[in-house]
Design a protein around this motif. Structure first.
Motif, PDB file in Angstrom:
ATOM      1  N   LEU A 188       0.834  -1.208   0.000  1.00 44.31           N
ATOM      2  CA  LEU A 188       0.000   0.000   0.000  1.00 44.31           C
ATOM      3  C   LEU A 188       0.866   1.254   0.000  1.00 44.31           C
ATOM      4  N   ALA A 189       2.005   1.191   0.689  1.00 43.65           N
ATOM      5  CA  ALA A 189       2.927   2.330   0.655  1.00 43.65           C
ATOM      6  C   ALA A 189       3.450   2.535  -0.763  1.00 43.65           C
ATOM      7  N   ARG A 190       3.757   1.447  -1.473  1.00 48.08           N
ATOM      8  CA  ARG A 190       4.220   1.560  -2.863  1.00 48.08           C
ATOM      9  C   ARG A 190       3.108   2.106  -3.751  1.00 48.08           C
ATOM     10  N   ALA A 191       1.869   1.661  -3.534  1.00 46.20           N
ATOM     11  CA  ALA A 191       0.747   2.173  -4.314  1.00 46.20           C
ATOM     12  C   ALA A 191       0.543   3.666  -4.046  1.00 46.20           C
ATOM     13  N   CYS A 192       0.769   4.077  -2.820  1.00 44.77           N
ATOM     14  CA  CYS A 192       0.675   5.486  -2.429  1.00 44.77           C
ATOM     15  C   CYS A 192       1.704   6.306  -3.203  1.00 44.77           C
ATOM     16  N   ARG A 193       2.938   5.832  -3.227  1.00 42.63           N
ATOM     17  CA  ARG A 193       4.004   6.538  -3.955  1.00 42.63           C
ATOM     18  C   ARG A 193       3.728   6.546  -5.455  1.00 42.63           C
ATOM     19  N   LEU A 194       3.195   5.448  -5.959  1.00 44.57           N
ATOM     20  CA  LEU A 194       2.859   5.369  -7.377  1.00 44.57           C
ATOM     21  C   LEU A 194       1.789   6.404  -7.738  1.00 44.57           C
ATOM     22  N   SER A 195       0.753   6.507  -6.914  1.00 42.09           N
ATOM     23  CA  SER A 195      -0.320   7.464  -7.215  1.00 42.09           C
ATOM     24  C   SER A 195       0.194   8.903  -7.148  1.00 42.09           C
ATOM     25  N   MET A 196       1.104   9.188  -6.225  1.00 38.30           N
ATOM     26  CA  MET A 196       1.665  10.542  -6.185  1.00 38.30           C
ATOM     27  C   MET A 196       2.557  10.790  -7.402  1.00 38.30           C
ATOM     28  N   GLY A 197       3.251   9.766  -7.864  1.00 39.18           N
ATOM     29  CA  GLY A 197       4.046   9.917  -9.085  1.00 39.18           C
ATOM     30  C   GLY A 197       3.163  10.200 -10.286  1.00 39.18           C
ATOM     31  N   ILE A 198       2.037   9.500 -10.364  1.00 31.13           N
ATOM     32  CA  ILE A 198       1.086   9.743 -11.453  1.00 31.13           C
ATOM     33  C   ILE A 198       0.546  11.176 -11.362  1.00 31.13           C
ATOM     34  N   GLY A 199       0.224  11.605 -10.154  1.00 32.24           N
ATOM     35  CA  GLY A 199      -0.254  12.971  -9.956  1.00 32.24           C
ATOM     36  C   GLY A 199       0.794  13.998 -10.356  1.00 32.24           C
ATOM     37  N   MET A 200       2.060  13.721 -10.054  1.00 34.48           N
ATOM     38  CA  MET A 200       3.126  14.642 -10.420  1.00 34.48           C
ATOM     39  C   MET A 200       3.262  14.734 -11.932  1.00 34.48           C
ATOM     40  N   VAL A 201       3.157  13.596 -12.619  1.00 34.53           N
ATOM     41  CA  VAL A 201       3.215  13.625 -14.087  1.00 34.53           C
ATOM     42  C   VAL A 201       2.065  14.472 -14.632  1.00 34.53           C
ATOM     43  N   ALA A 202       0.871  14.273 -14.088  1.00 30.39           N
ATOM     44  CA  ALA A 202      -0.289  15.039 -14.561  1.00 30.39           C
ATOM     45  C   ALA A 202      -0.094  16.530 -14.333  1.00 30.39           C
ATOM     46  N   MET A 203       0.442  16.900 -13.181  1.00 27.15           N
ATOM     47  CA  MET A 203       0.651  18.312 -12.877  1.00 27.15           C
ATOM     48  C   MET A 203       1.737  18.910 -13.770  1.00 27.15           C
ATOM     49  N   LEU A 204       2.797  18.157 -14.005  1.00 28.72           N
ATOM     50  CA  LEU A 204       3.875  18.675 -14.854  1.00 28.72           C
ATOM     51  C   LEU A 204       3.424  18.825 -16.302  1.00 28.72           C
ATOM     52  N   LEU A 205       2.526  17.958 -16.743  1.00 30.73           N
ATOM     53  CA  LEU A 205       2.029  18.069 -18.114  1.00 30.73           C
ATOM     54  C   LEU A 205       1.248  19.356 -18.332  1.00 30.73           C
ATOM     55  N   THR A 206       0.698  19.907 -17.274  1.00 31.33           N
ATOM     56  CA  THR A 206      -0.083  21.138 -17.401  1.00 31.33           C
ATOM     57  C   THR A 206       0.775  22.391 -17.319  1.00 31.33           C
ATOM     58  N   MET A 207       2.038  22.252 -17.046  1.00 28.61           N
ATOM     59  CA  MET A 207       2.939  23.419 -16.922  1.00 28.61           C
ATOM     60  C   MET A 207       3.201  24.033 -18.285  1.00 28.61           C
TER      61      MET A 207
END
Length: 183
Positions: A164-183
């Protein structure tokens, strides 16, 4: 961030849920896990706050330098921790990316709070996108349950589940990619 409102709300929900789970992980009996969970909770809630659509709420201009300062302190803490524990380098990159995005948002004209392109250094954005995309792909490939309970073994507490900790980090990584794509 700039983009469809429904996608922004999904990102807010994902990051807030991740931050909430990381708060739960802070109750772990393992000290190292508690420390990591605290930093990840900060990242999750910070990302959720940054992803709120501008059509709903536009934070005051002073918010972005405060975000940059908070995540700058978190980056310094991750740098200090990385001296003896190299896995904290990922936290350093993540908090530095948050400082970068906060600085970019602070530079944006007030009327164009969530601007696409033209802000910051495209090279830095591209490098962060490559890093986080690679991180997401590797994390997704490694996302296999760490321990399978069988027979008389006791299941790990919710705060101590490594998958679950790995899934947590994975979801934040996905969120970071999404946020960076909007820059």
């Amino acid at each position: 961030m700039h983009g469809p409102v429904s996608a922004a709300w999904l990102l807010v929900a994902l990051c807030a849920a991740t931050g909430a789970y990381c708060l739960l992980r802070m109750r772990s009996e393992v000290e190292e896990q508690r420390r990591a969970a605290g930093g990840e909770a900060l990242m999750g809630f910070g990302m959720a706050a940054m992803a709120v659509p501008a059509a709903v709420f536009t934070p005051p201009r002073w918010t972005w330098p405060v975000y940059a300062a908070v995540f700058g302190v978190a980056a310094l803490r991750a740098l200090w921790a990385a001296r003896s524990r190299p896995h904290h380098l990922h936290h350093l990159v993540g908090t530095s990316a948050m400082v970068y995005m906060s600085a970019a948002m602070a530079e944006a004209p007030p009327a164009e709070h969530h601007v696409h392109g033209g802000i910051g250094l495209p090279l830095v954005t591209g490098a962060l996108l490559v890093y986080f995309t690679g991180y997401v792909l590797l994390s997704g490939a490694r996302l296999v349950p760490a321990a399978v309970t069988s027979g008389g073994t006791v299941a790990a507490r919710w705060g101590d589940r490594p998958e679950l900790a790995r899934a947590c980090r994975l979801s934040m990584g996905i969120g970071m990619v999404a946020m960076l794509l909007t820059m």
